[in-house]
Enzyme design. Structure first.
Site, PDB file in Angstrom:
ATOM      1  N   TYR A 151      -7.116  -2.188   0.549  1.00 22.75           N
ATOM      2  CA  TYR A 151      -5.643  -1.975   0.155  1.00 22.75           C
ATOM      3  C   TYR A 151      -4.965  -2.036   1.478  1.00 22.75           C
ATOM      4  O   TYR A 151      -5.290  -1.722   2.053  1.00 22.75           O
ATOM      5  CB  TYR A 151      -5.811  -1.461  -0.553  1.00 22.75           C
ATOM      6  N   ASP A 246      -7.764  -2.062   9.743  1.00 23.10           N
ATOM      7  CA  ASP A 246      -7.066  -0.571   9.026  1.00 23.10           C
ATOM      8  C   ASP A 246      -7.838   0.613   8.452  1.00 23.10           C
ATOM      9  O   ASP A 246      -8.503   0.251   7.987  1.00 23.10           O
ATOM     10  CB  ASP A 246      -6.205  -1.011   7.331  1.00 23.10           C
ATOM     11  N   LYS A 274      -3.186   8.808   6.651  1.00 23.33           N
ATOM     12  CA  LYS A 274      -3.980   9.962   5.709  1.00 23.33           C
ATOM     13  C   LYS A 274      -3.988  11.009   6.578  1.00 23.33           C
ATOM     14  O   LYS A 274      -3.466  12.346   6.457  1.00 23.33           O
ATOM     15  CB  LYS A 274      -4.731   9.470   4.700  1.00 23.33           C
TER      16      LYS A 274
HETATM   17  C1  LIG Z   1      -3.704   4.601   1.900  1.00 21.21           C
HETATM   18  C2  LIG Z   1      -4.280   2.972   2.091  1.00 21.21           C
HETATM   19  C3  LIG Z   1      -2.866   2.624   2.976  1.00 21.21           C
HETATM   20  C4  LIG Z   1      -1.735   2.510   2.736  1.00 21.21           C
HETATM   21  O1  LIG Z   1      -0.889   4.033   3.102  1.00 21.21           O
HETATM   22  P1  LIG Z   1       0.249   4.942   1.782  1.00 21.21           P
HETATM   23  O2  LIG Z   1       0.583   6.028   3.230  1.00 21.21           O
HETATM   24  O3  LIG Z   1      -0.119   5.113   1.522  1.00 21.21           O
HETATM   25  O4  LIG Z   1       1.198   3.415   1.957  1.00 21.21           O
HETATM   26  C5  LIG Z   1      -3.413   1.648   3.625  1.00 21.21           C
HETATM   27  N1  LIG Z   1      -4.573   1.496   4.122  1.00 21.21           N
HETATM   28  C6  LIG Z   1      -5.589   1.433   3.385  1.00 21.21           C
HETATM   29  C7  LIG Z   1      -7.201   1.391   4.040  1.00 21.21           C
HETATM   30  C8  LIG Z   1      -5.004   3.216   3.022  1.00 21.21           C
HETATM   31  O5  LIG Z   1      -6.181   3.391   2.262  1.00 21.21           O
END
Ligand SMILES: *Cc1c(COP(=O)(O)O)cnc(C)c1O
Length: 435
Positions: A151, A246, A274
């Site tokens: 994701y 990511d 995060k």
């Molecule tokens: C949480 C997450 C996102 C999205 O971040 P948001 O702040 O919720 O938009 C993208 N990539 C990874 C790997 C994530 O865990």
């Protein structure tokens, strides 16, 4: 320590959920919060401190989702609270530059050598979306390779075979994404280098970037096979495509320098989120200087944000990242040991109860998959008995243990979790797994 001998009452939470459903689709502002995958009404949170959440009915829980990752230092960590209070007294936002942005940037760059320059944004979604635009501009190519179950936020082109809520609800992507956009995303199985090689052969000179979670969290926790990340690095280099790590979830989580540090990975672009915001909305995309200098106002790639680098968010991020950096030698080994104790303790209770469970863990992130395993990609994760997970989740919640409310999410802990929390969790699992 709260140890419930009977099922806790949730009357106030239930009333709040009913009220919320009048205003928000599903009663929530982000879908997995609705608990649809595990059943039951989601408790509303009133407050939290350290490793403990308190809900609207006064029930207490040991927190294993940490706001989906950011709260690595525990809730209401005093240096973070004080930093936010101090910043707020000077006004919450200016829309002009402040010193705090470079203060946090210096810390981020020190932890992630792959980042020479960066931009702050307000979410992980914005970070990955911007990184992809940059990768397309830099290569003059259109196709993006991602991996099933990963994701990367909810931008159109990244919702193809995505993890997290998309996996939780068993949908292949999202309505409202035009085919023309979805067709520019190739979703390949994780941990399969041959599939990536075949994609480069099938689309010569057309793949702009490969984006991945270097440790997957959003299909549940999946570990990169030995040589996989290095293989992706050399393949993308050979083919003139960019590699985007990511690390929105793994950054500052699996090591101070994230998976890049843990696996000696040197990607072209890194995205963070995060933890880097310490609980406030912050995302980062950054990488090689020449790439980043393609952004406006220096270059032709447009990207902007009214609240980007917001002073409160920078203050919370700086307090969090500084603390992690200054105490890394003590914090990361302790996180590792505590996570190992609780993850393996629960797995041992499952083995004792005859419940087939595959544990995947990297540092302080892990998933108990309700399947014999192994789980090395999304298809294997999808073999899990999600009904059994749902029953486990509910039984744990009833005993005051808050796990992420989906089989396809990783559990996290914080520096505030200690031996007492581990023991209470393993004991709760013993009871939950017998039920
Ligand atoms: C949480 C997450 C996102 C999205 O971040 P948001 O702040 O919720 O938009 C993208 N990539 C990874 C790997 C994530 O865990």
């Amino acid at each position: 320590m709260s140890s419930h001998s009977h099922i806790p009452v949730h009357t106030r939470s239930q009333a709040l959920q009913q009220r919320a459903e009048r205003y928000f689709p599903g009663g929530v502002n982000s879908p997995v919060r609705a608990f649809r995958a595990v059943g039951g009404a989601p408790p509303f949170i009133d407050r939290a401190k350290g490793a403990w959440l308190t809900d609207a009915d006064g029930n207490r829980y040991i927190d294993y989702f940490g706001s989906w990752g950011p709260m690595i230092l525990g809730h209401a960590f005093p240096p973070v609270v004080e930093a936010i209070e101090r910043a707020a007294r000077n006004s919450a936002s200016f829309g002009a530059s402040t010193a705090a942005e470079a203060d946090l940037a210096e810390r981020v760059i020190a932890c992630f050598p792959a980042i020479e320059k960066l931009r702050f944004v307000s979410s992980g979604t914005e970070a990955t979306m911007s990184a992809i635009r940059l990768a397309r501009a830099a290569t003059g190519r259109k196709i993006i390779v991602k991996f099933e179950g990963c994701y990367h936020g909810h931008a159109d082109g990244l919702l193809v075979k995505a993890g997290s809520g998309v996996a939780t609800f068993g949908i292949p992507g999202s309505a409202g994404v035009p085919e023309e956009i979805a067709h520019l995303t190739l979703a390949l199985p994780y941990n399969d280098l041959a599939a990536v090689e075949a994609a480069f052969d099938a689309h010569p000179g057309a793949i702009a970037a490969v984006i991945l979670e270097p440790v997957v969290g959003n299909a549940g926790c999946i570990v990169p096979a030995p040589g996989y990340l290095a293989g992706l690095r050399s393949l993308t280099k050979r083919e003139g495509a960019l590699l985007i790590a990511d690390e929105v979830m793994t950054g500052f989580r699996v090591a101070l320098g994230g998976a890049c540090e843990r696996y000696a990975l040197d990607p072209d672009l890194v995205t963070l989120g995060k933890i880097v915001g310490g609980g406030l909305p912050v995302g980062v995309f950054g990488g090689k200087r020449a790439l980043m200098d393609m952004l406006a106002p220096l270059g032709p790639v447009y990207q902007a944000g009214t609240l980007s680098g917001n002073p409160l968010a920078m203050a919370a991020g700086l307090a969090t990242v500084s603390y992690l950096q200054e105490h890394a030698a003590e914090i990361y080994p302790r996180l590792e040991a505590t996570a190992k104790a609780v993850a393996e303790g629960v797995a041992a209770e499952a083995a004792r109860a005859g419940v087939a469970l595959a544990l995947n863990r990297v540092g302080a992130m892990w998933t108990w998959f309700f399947t014999p395993g192994p789980v090395t990609n999304y298809d294997e994760a999808a073999q899990s008995d999600t009904a059994a997970f749902g029953r486990f989740h509910r039984a744990m919640l009833d005993q005051g243990i808050w796990l992420p409310p989906s089989q396809f999410e990783a559990a996290f802990l914080s520096t505030a979790h200690g031996e007492a929390e581990v023991a209470a969790t393993v004991e709760a699992a013993r009871i939950a797994l017998q039920a």
